[in-house]
Scaffold this motif. Structure first.
Motif, PDB file in Angstrom:
ATOM      1  N   LEU A  23      90.946  27.132  -5.375  1.00 12.17           N
ATOM      2  CA  LEU A  23      90.164  26.519  -4.300  1.00 12.17           C
ATOM      3  C   LEU A  23      90.253  27.349  -3.020  1.00 12.17           C
ATOM      4  CD1 LEU A  23      88.539  24.235  -2.986  1.00 12.17           C
ATOM      5  CD2 LEU A  23      90.709  23.006  -2.633  1.00 12.17           C
ATOM      6  N   LEU A  24      91.463  27.746  -2.637  1.00  2.97           N
ATOM      7  CA  LEU A  24      91.632  28.528  -1.411  1.00  2.97           C
ATOM      8  C   LEU A  24      90.934  29.882  -1.527  1.00  2.97           C
ATOM      9  CD1 LEU A  24      95.378  27.776  -0.553  1.00  2.97           C
ATOM     10  CD2 LEU A  24      93.325  26.694   0.374  1.00  2.97           C
ATOM     11  N   GLY A  25      91.072  30.522  -2.694  1.00  2.00           N
ATOM     12  CA  GLY A  25      90.391  31.799  -2.897  1.00  2.00           C
ATOM     13  C   GLY A  25      88.887  31.650  -2.815  1.00  2.00           C
ATOM     14  N   ALA A  26      88.362  30.555  -3.370  1.00  3.05           N
ATOM     15  CA  ALA A  26      86.914  30.318  -3.342  1.00  3.05           C
ATOM     16  C   ALA A  26      86.418  30.103  -1.917  1.00  3.05           C
ATOM     17  CB  ALA A  26      86.565  29.112  -4.214  1.00  3.05           C
ATOM     18  N   LEU A  27      87.161  29.350  -1.117  1.00  2.00           N
ATOM     19  CA  LEU A  27      86.732  29.076   0.256  1.00  2.00           C
ATOM     20  C   LEU A  27      86.719  30.339   1.106  1.00  2.00           C
ATOM     21  CD1 LEU A  27      88.511  25.670   0.985  1.00  2.00           C
ATOM     22  CD2 LEU A  27      86.039  26.098   0.992  1.00  2.00           C
ATOM     23  N   ALA A  36      91.860  41.169   2.644  1.00  5.10           N
ATOM     24  CA  ALA A  36      93.313  41.046   2.597  1.00  5.10           C
ATOM     25  C   ALA A  36      93.710  39.630   2.188  1.00  5.10           C
ATOM     26  CB  ALA A  36      93.920  41.392   3.956  1.00  5.10           C
ATOM     27  N   LEU A  37      93.108  38.655   2.834  1.00  2.00           N
ATOM     28  CA  LEU A  37      93.426  37.256   2.524  1.00  2.00           C
ATOM     29  C   LEU A  37      92.871  36.849   1.168  1.00  2.00           C
ATOM     30  CD1 LEU A  37      94.733  34.679   3.572  1.00  2.00           C
ATOM     31  CD2 LEU A  37      92.582  34.109   4.714  1.00  2.00           C
ATOM     32  N   GLY A  38      91.623  37.230   0.897  1.00  2.00           N
ATOM     33  CA  GLY A  38      90.998  36.845  -0.361  1.00  2.00           C
ATOM     34  C   GLY A  38      91.708  37.417  -1.567  1.00  2.00           C
ATOM     35  N   SER A  39      92.070  38.709  -1.532  1.00  2.00           N
ATOM     36  CA  SER A  39      92.746  39.318  -2.680  1.00  2.00           C
ATOM     37  C   SER A  39      94.133  38.732  -2.885  1.00  2.00           C
ATOM     38  CB  SER A  39      92.829  40.838  -2.494  1.00  2.00           C
ATOM     39  OG  SER A  39      93.649  41.178  -1.385  1.00  2.00           O
ATOM     40  N   THR A  40      94.799  38.364  -1.808  1.00  2.00           N
ATOM     41  CA  THR A  40      96.119  37.728  -1.928  1.00  2.00           C
ATOM     42  C   THR A  40      96.008  36.395  -2.664  1.00  2.00           C
ATOM     43  OG1 THR A  40      96.956  38.777   0.081  1.00  2.00           O
ATOM     44  CG2 THR A  40      98.063  36.772  -0.638  1.00  2.00           C
ATOM     45  N   LEU A  41      95.003  35.616  -2.318  1.00  2.00           N
ATOM     46  CA  LEU A  41      94.818  34.314  -2.960  1.00  2.00           C
ATOM     47  C   LEU A  41      94.422  34.464  -4.428  1.00  2.00           C
ATOM     48  CD1 LEU A  41      93.013  32.495  -0.018  1.00  2.00           C
ATOM     49  CD2 LEU A  41      95.339  32.068  -0.853  1.00  2.00           C
ATOM     50  N   ILE A  42      93.587  35.454  -4.734  1.00  2.00           N
ATOM     51  CA  ILE A  42      93.204  35.668  -6.125  1.00  2.00           C
ATOM     52  C   ILE A  42      94.389  36.177  -6.946  1.00  2.00           C
ATOM     53  CG2 ILE A  42      91.691  36.978  -7.660  1.00  2.00           C
ATOM     54  CD1 ILE A  42      90.386  34.650  -6.105  1.00  2.00           C
ATOM     55  N   THR A  43      95.270  36.949  -6.316  1.00  2.00           N
ATOM     56  CA  THR A  43      96.492  37.365  -6.997  1.00  2.00           C
ATOM     57  C   THR A  43      97.320  36.159  -7.396  1.00  2.00           C
ATOM     58  OG1 THR A  43      96.583  39.475  -5.833  1.00  2.00           O
ATOM     59  CG2 THR A  43      98.647  38.683  -6.773  1.00  2.00           C
ATOM     60  N   ARG A  44      97.353  35.149  -6.514  1.00  2.00           N
ATOM     61  CA  ARG A  44      98.106  33.928  -6.845  1.00  2.00           C
ATOM     62  C   ARG A  44      97.504  33.231  -8.058  1.00  2.00           C
ATOM     63  NH1 ARG A  44     102.275  35.543  -5.632  1.00  2.00           N
ATOM     64  NH2 ARG A  44     103.075  33.557  -6.364  1.00  2.00           N
ATOM     65  N   VAL A  45      96.190  33.319  -8.235  1.00  2.00           N
ATOM     66  CA  VAL A  45      95.557  32.729  -9.422  1.00  2.00           C
ATOM     67  C   VAL A  45      96.119  33.387 -10.679  1.00  2.00           C
ATOM     68  CG1 VAL A  45      93.386  32.408 -10.676  1.00  2.00           C
ATOM     69  CG2 VAL A  45      93.439  32.110  -8.188  1.00  2.00           C
ATOM     70  N   ALA A  56      86.105  33.187 -11.811  1.00  2.26           N
ATOM     71  CA  ALA A  56      85.408  31.958 -11.426  1.00  2.26           C
ATOM     72  C   ALA A  56      85.708  31.589  -9.981  1.00  2.26           C
ATOM     73  CB  ALA A  56      85.808  30.820 -12.360  1.00  2.26           C
ATOM     74  N   ALA A  57      86.959  31.752  -9.560  1.00  3.48           N
ATOM     75  CA  ALA A  57      87.320  31.430  -8.177  1.00  3.48           C
ATOM     76  C   ALA A  57      86.615  32.356  -7.192  1.00  3.48           C
ATOM     77  CB  ALA A  57      88.837  31.526  -8.000  1.00  3.48           C
ATOM     78  N   LEU A  58      86.616  33.649  -7.497  1.00  9.70           N
ATOM     79  CA  LEU A  58      85.936  34.613  -6.634  1.00  9.70           C
ATOM     80  C   LEU A  58      84.461  34.258  -6.460  1.00  9.70           C
ATOM     81  CD1 LEU A  58      87.342  38.066  -7.840  1.00  9.70           C
ATOM     82  CD2 LEU A  58      87.351  37.253  -5.479  1.00  9.70           C
ATOM     83  N   ASN A  59      83.819  33.941  -7.570  1.00 10.59           N
ATOM     84  CA  ASN A  59      82.374  33.776  -7.532  1.00 10.59           C
ATOM     85  C   ASN A  59      81.922  32.364  -7.208  1.00 10.59           C
ATOM     86  OD1 ASN A  59      81.031  36.477  -8.354  1.00 10.59           O
ATOM     87  ND2 ASN A  59      82.856  36.287  -9.608  1.00 10.59           N
TER      88      ASN A  59
END
Length: 392
Positions: free
Chosen positions: A210-214, A308-317, A334-337
């Motif tokens: 969710l955070l990565g998507a936002l 920087a923020l987005g890739s960090t959150l996707i790494t957590r996924v 799916a989260a990215l898109n």
């Protein structure tokens, strides 16, 4: 980092060029097909929706196939979709080609993310993701502005043909590159598909998605509609559009490179520092957009902070879905898109408000604010309950 990872990044560069390139071509596409810029802008969320819907099922179908043959097939389908998009005179057909290309991109990225996570030691998923996403950021630096310039000078058809041609070197390089080093888990037993899908009920995984998507929604909301800001508000010529897009891409490359070295062990500080800066950063270009120099500097900064923020959150996924070794890439995709689909839709709605072409910038700020509020609320609740928190 292993060589196959960089070969995957080259292919991601080709595919990423297409995903981002419409940001510089929307005015021409709208003119060619006789639709509004807002309608033309729907090609971006259409692509993203195709990736959201396509990533899990395509990844599930490909999970028992050799990864190198799957990756090659996805690249070839992607190239064919762009060839059709280049010759069509129908906006409906163009829309359909974007959906087909999205499914191919979804399959490729899902398999590539899974492969990237298994090509490196367990504690270096963030660095592997940074290498892979560097293909996307380089697409915003060189590929997207180049296609935008090509489209501005020779028309949007030339840009679509260029993407199709760019896929061919990737198609030639990926099979041999991946076969040079066997991906762990390929062709061996692993968790059942049902067990991997069951992870989607994990609150920690859903929060990271969710955070990565936002955050990604905020990025795409403004990036998709940067061209009208450059020409209408800043008063610059059309040839400045690829320059501004390249500045955003340069910032995104810097951001994902730095975050890749921090997101494995210290995701919390990245979010704590980067989140507020990103929140403040989006409304500032809306206020200073009529000043070209300020706009160019701020676009670079926002590109850096967003990735920087987005890739960090996707790494957590990827970390939270570690027990789904063949499907975790599709969850990250799916989260990215999801963000890439929601962001432009929200942004397009703001174009008819009093904010006009600056509406997407304000919308991006609101979406980052929503992400930070959710992260803060969850962290506070986790601390009070003494439980582990996903961003620690």
């Amino acid at each position: 980092m292993p060589l196959p990872l960089y070969l995957l990044a080259v292919a991601v560069f080709a595919l990423g060029t297409s995903e981002f390139m419409l940001a510089g071509l929307l005015p021409d596409i709208a003119s060619d097909f006789g639709v509004t810029v807002g309608t033309a802008g729907m090609l971006t969320p259409a692509f993203a929706v195709g990736m959201i819907v396509g990533a899990p099922p395509v990844a599930a179908l490909a999970r028992n196939r050799p990864r190198r043959s799957s990756l090659l097939g996805f690249v070839l389908v992607f190239a064919a979709a762009h060839a059709v998009g280049a010759v069509t005179t129908s906006f409906t057909v163009l829309f359909a080609t974007r959906m087909v290309a999205a499914l191919a991109n979804a399959g490729f990225l899902a398999v590539a993310l899974t492969a990237a996570a298994t090509l490196v030691p367990a504690g270096k998923k963030g660095r592997a993701l940074a290498v892979l996403l560097s293909g996307t950021t380089l697409a915003t630096i060189a590929g997207v502005p180049g296609r935008s310039l090509l489209g501005t000078v020779f028309g949007r058809r030339a840009a679509f043909w260029a993407v199709a041609a760019l896929c061919l070197p990737a198609a030639l390089g990926i099979p041999g590159g991946i076969s040079a080093k066997r991906v762990k888990g390929e062709g061996t037993g692993g968790p059942a598909l049902r067990a991997e899908l069951a992870l989607l009920t994990s609150p920690r995984l859903l929060l990271a998605m969710l955070l990565g998507a936002l955050v990604n929604a905020a990025t795409f909301a403004s990036f998709t509609f940067l061209a009208p800001v450059v020409t209408d508000t800043a008063g610059l010529g059309k040839l400045w559009i690829p320059v501004v897009l390249a500045l955003f891409g340069a910032g995104s490359f810097a951001g994902v490179t730095v975050a890749g070295r921090l997101s494995d062990q210290r995701p919390g500080p990245v979010v704590a520092v980067g989140g507020p800066l990103l929140l403040i950063g989006w409304p500032v270009p809306a206020v200073l957009a009529d000043k070209p120099a300020a706009l160019c500097i701020l676009v670079f900064v926002q590109g850096a902070m967003s990735f920087a923020l987005g890739s960090t959150l996707i790494t957590r996924v990827l970390y939270e879905a570690a027990e789904a070794p063949t499907m975790n890439g599709s969850y990250a995709t799916a989260a990215l898109n999801a963000g890439a689909a929601i962001g432009p839709l929200v942004a397009a709605a703001t174009l008819t408000t009093r904010a006009g072409v600056l509406g997407p910038l304000w919308a991006s700020g609101l979406m980052v604010a929503a992400a930070l509020l959710i992260a803060f609320a969850v962290r506070t609740t986790a601390a009070a309950g003494g439980s582990a928190e996903v961003l620690q």
